[in-house]
Design an enzyme around this catalytic site. Sequence first.
Site, short mmCIF file in Angstrom:
data_model
loop_
_atom_site.label_atom_id
_atom_site.label_comp_id
_atom_site.label_asym_id
_atom_site.label_seq_id
_atom_site.Cartn_x
_atom_site.Cartn_y
_atom_site.Cartn_z
N LYS A 162 0.83 -1.20 0.00
CA LYS A 162 0.00 0.00 0.00
C LYS A 162 0.87 1.25 0.00
CE LYS A 162 -1.80 2.74 3.42
NZ LYS A 162 -2.58 3.12 4.61
N GLU A 190 -3.50 4.33 -3.36
CA GLU A 190 -4.41 5.06 -2.46
C GLU A 190 -4.25 6.58 -2.59
OE1 GLU A 190 -3.98 4.12 1.70
OE2 GLU A 190 -5.54 5.52 2.29
N LYS A 238 -7.65 2.21 -3.82
CA LYS A 238 -8.20 2.55 -2.50
C LYS A 238 -8.49 4.05 -2.46
CE LYS A 238 -7.12 2.31 2.44
NZ LYS A 238 -6.57 1.47 3.50
P1 13P Z 1 -8.81 5.00 7.59
O1 13P Z 1 -9.90 4.03 7.16
O2 13P Z 1 -8.75 5.20 9.05
O3 13P Z 1 -8.86 6.26 6.78
O4 13P Z 1 -7.43 4.30 7.25
C1 13P Z 1 -7.27 3.68 6.04
C2 13P Z 1 -5.88 3.78 5.60
O5 13P Z 1 -5.23 2.80 5.36
C3 13P Z 1 -5.28 5.12 5.47
O6 13P Z 1 -4.10 5.04 4.75
#
Ligand code: 13P
Length: 335
Positions: free
Chosen positions: A135, A176, A218
């Site tokens: 990620k 993400e 994401k």
């Molecule tokens: P949150 O769902 O708390 O936003 O965290 C997800 C995440 O991996 C942030 O990088």
Amino acid sequence: MSEYLQKIAQAMVAPGKGILAADESTGTIGKRFESIGVENIESHRRAYRDMLFTTRGIGQTISGVILYDETLKQKSADGTSFVELLNKNGILPGIKVDAGTKNLPLCKGELITEGLDNLPKRCQEYVQLGAKFAKWRAVITIDQNLPSSTCIKANAEALARYAAICQEAGLVPIVEPEVLMDGEHTIDRCEAVTEATLHALYEALYAYRVSLEASVLKPSMVISAKNCPQQASVEEVAQRTVRILKRTVPAAVSGIVFLSGGQSDALATAHLNAMNLLGTHPWPLSFSYGRALQQACLKVWKGQVANVPAAQAALAHRAKMNSLASLGRYQSSME
Ligand code: 13P
């Protein structure tokens, strides 16, 4: 390799399953612990994650867990490594590989995610340790005059380079791009910025030859800012989010798993459910929540061994609610 990665990506978004984001850095988990009065030391971090991962039946609703460097190398109380424990429960171990955000030079108030240096080598090490996916979180800030096109472009390029490095090393990249919900902006602004961000991201992923089939997106949802006086309804959030995803995310992408970004537990679940009620989409829509999965569990735990069963029950409940939402079968009465 690509076929293998595609299978992993599909397993990450298997029907009725989503991802648990438990990749808080040492600093971030410290903030969470502070809220329950628990000291941020290695043994407490290990005990907390051990509790999460040994929750009975969690493999039925959770396909993968995103870990932090320290956690990937830790062991359960009985000496089993966390990686082995997750594998035994049919859960894929993943790893956060970005090194956090820094100020983007000459772009006041904006951030760029770092961590590309040495990334090929680190990815190789993580593969050896058993990680199956990775990620990288990019952050886009909305303000009166933000984001700049520089910020959107620089973060898209970094995400694309990260994704290419992961695929070459044998990890499925979760890309993400988080559009922050801090501030007072309207849902209109959030929609326009999220659409521009995703357009730039998929252009960059194409340019860097990333296999979309072997990747997972994401994103944040299209939502009113935290302090916006006019809060959009659950249905409006769902419709606008799906609308821009359809405009920007190729159908080849294996799946989309949302972050919760500071939404309350129940609202994050309701939004996901509403999106899945809007019909059949080109990709599975599921969750990769951090706070919206862990908040309730953390509050019950408070660092006490005696609270572990109740805390695990709280986590299992949230995971179940979100599993149902990923299938469009959640109702608030189930809370
Ligand atoms: P949150 O769902 O708390 O936003 O965290 C997800 C995440 O991996 C942030 O990088």
